[in-house]
Design a protein around this motif. Sequence first.
Motif, PDB file in Angstrom:
ATOM      1  N   PHE A  54     -13.585  -7.974   3.864  1.00  0.00           N
ATOM      2  CA  PHE A  54     -13.180  -7.243   2.673  1.00  0.00           C
ATOM      3  C   PHE A  54     -11.871  -7.758   2.086  1.00  0.00           C
ATOM      4  O   PHE A  54     -11.408  -7.242   1.062  1.00  0.00           O
ATOM      5  N   MET A  55     -11.255  -8.752   2.709  1.00  0.00           N
ATOM      6  CA  MET A  55     -10.043  -9.329   2.150  1.00  0.00           C
ATOM      7  C   MET A  55     -10.376 -10.063   0.856  1.00  0.00           C
ATOM      8  O   MET A  55     -11.460 -10.624   0.697  1.00  0.00           O
ATOM      9  N   LYS A  56      -9.445 -10.072  -0.072  1.00  0.00           N
ATOM     10  CA  LYS A  56      -9.672 -10.693  -1.375  1.00  0.00           C
ATOM     11  C   LYS A  56     -10.098 -12.154  -1.242  1.00  0.00           C
ATOM     12  O   LYS A  56     -11.010 -12.618  -1.932  1.00  0.00           O
ATOM     13  N   ALA A 116     -13.724 -13.690  -2.415  1.00  0.00           N
ATOM     14  CA  ALA A 116     -13.756 -14.791  -3.370  1.00  0.00           C
ATOM     15  C   ALA A 116     -14.442 -16.013  -2.778  1.00  0.00           C
ATOM     16  O   ALA A 116     -15.224 -16.698  -3.455  1.00  0.00           O
ATOM     17  N   ALA A 117     -14.161 -16.299  -1.509  1.00  0.00           N
ATOM     18  CA  ALA A 117     -14.785 -17.443  -0.850  1.00  0.00           C
ATOM     19  C   ALA A 117     -16.299 -17.302  -0.834  1.00  0.00           C
ATOM     20  O   ALA A 117     -17.036 -18.280  -1.054  1.00  0.00           O
ATOM     21  N   PRO A 130      -9.224 -11.169  -7.777  1.00  0.00           N
ATOM     22  CA  PRO A 130      -9.486  -9.746  -7.997  1.00  0.00           C
ATOM     23  C   PRO A 130      -9.621  -9.009  -6.674  1.00  0.00           C
ATOM     24  O   PRO A 130      -9.804  -9.635  -5.614  1.00  0.00           O
ATOM     25  N   GLY A 131      -9.538  -7.704  -6.726  1.00  0.00           N
ATOM     26  CA  GLY A 131      -9.765  -6.908  -5.526  1.00  0.00           C
ATOM     27  C   GLY A 131      -8.511  -6.241  -5.005  1.00  0.00           C
ATOM     28  O   GLY A 131      -7.402  -6.404  -5.538  1.00  0.00           O
ATOM     29  N   GLU A 132      -8.696  -5.489  -3.929  1.00  0.00           N
ATOM     30  CA  GLU A 132      -7.607  -4.736  -3.307  1.00  0.00           C
ATOM     31  C   GLU A 132      -6.791  -5.623  -2.371  1.00  0.00           C
ATOM     32  O   GLU A 132      -7.333  -6.476  -1.665  1.00  0.00           O
ATOM     33  N   ASP A 133      -5.478  -5.411  -2.360  1.00  0.00           N
ATOM     34  CA  ASP A 133      -4.624  -6.120  -1.407  1.00  0.00           C
ATOM     35  C   ASP A 133      -4.890  -5.638   0.019  1.00  0.00           C
ATOM     36  O   ASP A 133      -4.726  -6.398   0.980  1.00  0.00           O
ATOM     37  N   ASP A 134      -5.282  -4.382   0.156  1.00  0.00           N
ATOM     38  CA  ASP A 134      -5.559  -3.775   1.459  1.00  0.00           C
ATOM     39  C   ASP A 134      -7.077  -3.720   1.664  1.00  0.00           C
ATOM     40  O   ASP A 134      -7.776  -3.022   0.933  1.00  0.00           O
ATOM     41  N   PRO A 135      -7.623  -4.444   2.659  1.00  0.00           N
ATOM     42  CA  PRO A 135      -9.075  -4.447   2.864  1.00  0.00           C
ATOM     43  C   PRO A 135      -9.632  -3.136   3.400  1.00  0.00           C
ATOM     44  O   PRO A 135     -10.843  -2.913   3.370  1.00  0.00           O
TER      45      PRO A 135
END
Length: 339
Positions: free
Chosen positions: A127-129, A133-134, A291-296
């Motif tokens: 869930f890490m940004k 993205a990868a 994009p996305g949350e800094d905190d997974p």
Amino acid sequence: MKKLRIGLIGVGGIAQGRHIPAFLQLSDICEITAVSDVNSERALAIAEKHSIPYVFADYRDLFSKVDAVCICTPNKFHAEITIAAFEAGVHVLCEKPMALNADECEAMINASQKAGKVLAIAYHYRFMKEAQAAKKVMGEVGTPLVVRVQALRRRKVPGWGVFTNKDLQGGGSLIDFGCHLLDLALWLMGNPKHIEVSGTTYNALSRIPDQVNQWGTFDHESFNVDDHVTAYMKFENGASMLFETSWAANIKDDVANVSISGVTGGINVFPLELYTSKNGMLLNSGAPWLPGEDDPDLPQAKNFINACVGLEELVVKPEEALQVSQIIDRIYESGRNSL
């Protein structure tokens, strides 16, 4: 939409630091209604702190007050509690690793399917940004050829909880830390079937007296889990993986990374970079913004809740978490005589 009622079974560090804060941030779609812990004083304190109405000494009594549970106990109890939850008709988010071994994982999956309830495993690195993205740009890599996984800490043996208790946890650095990056790598590859696994396990450093350790103290004389593991894997699609994880190793810096070399390109996850050759040139490209949350923790909790109510598919499917445990089993079996 009716709020999903969630119970926490085990309210130690991972529950307090990861899951409870995430669920509290999603108070529009869920509510924590009950907690259970073998440490009754801790359970009561957490319930009081967060205004949680029900506290139970026996986790089985919690099921009648919830729609779903988050299991944050030592690994030894993951399968037992998960199966009991499904028998009570409750969805499950279970902390990683899925269980002590693959046989227990399969029993968990069977119970989930029989109950028709969601089984999610908390491999939060997905869930890490950078990981999200990868996954989106893996097409630039083409068919994976060689995968490199490093989950390395220089001197960070967990000196709290039961992390070094082999009976309760099943192992050390591999089953605790390495499993995260192993899961991430397999997911990015598309979870091809593994056909060969060999590994070596070490704990020489952590058995030396008076070692420098940044994460508390532990008994070097009774230390009997792995603090450093290497492995090599081959997959049915022809790919291979070079894997290394440690709690304690004589290296310059901590490293947590996955890199993949494919037929048409390469990718590095932390930080996210793509490597290609086009128009007669070698090209490296990065992502100045993701994009996305800094905190997974937040997207992980949200995905679980939405999966429970039928709005999303799980990002971490239990069959994929089973594969991680199958490989861990084979690494430990291969390295059994090295400790």
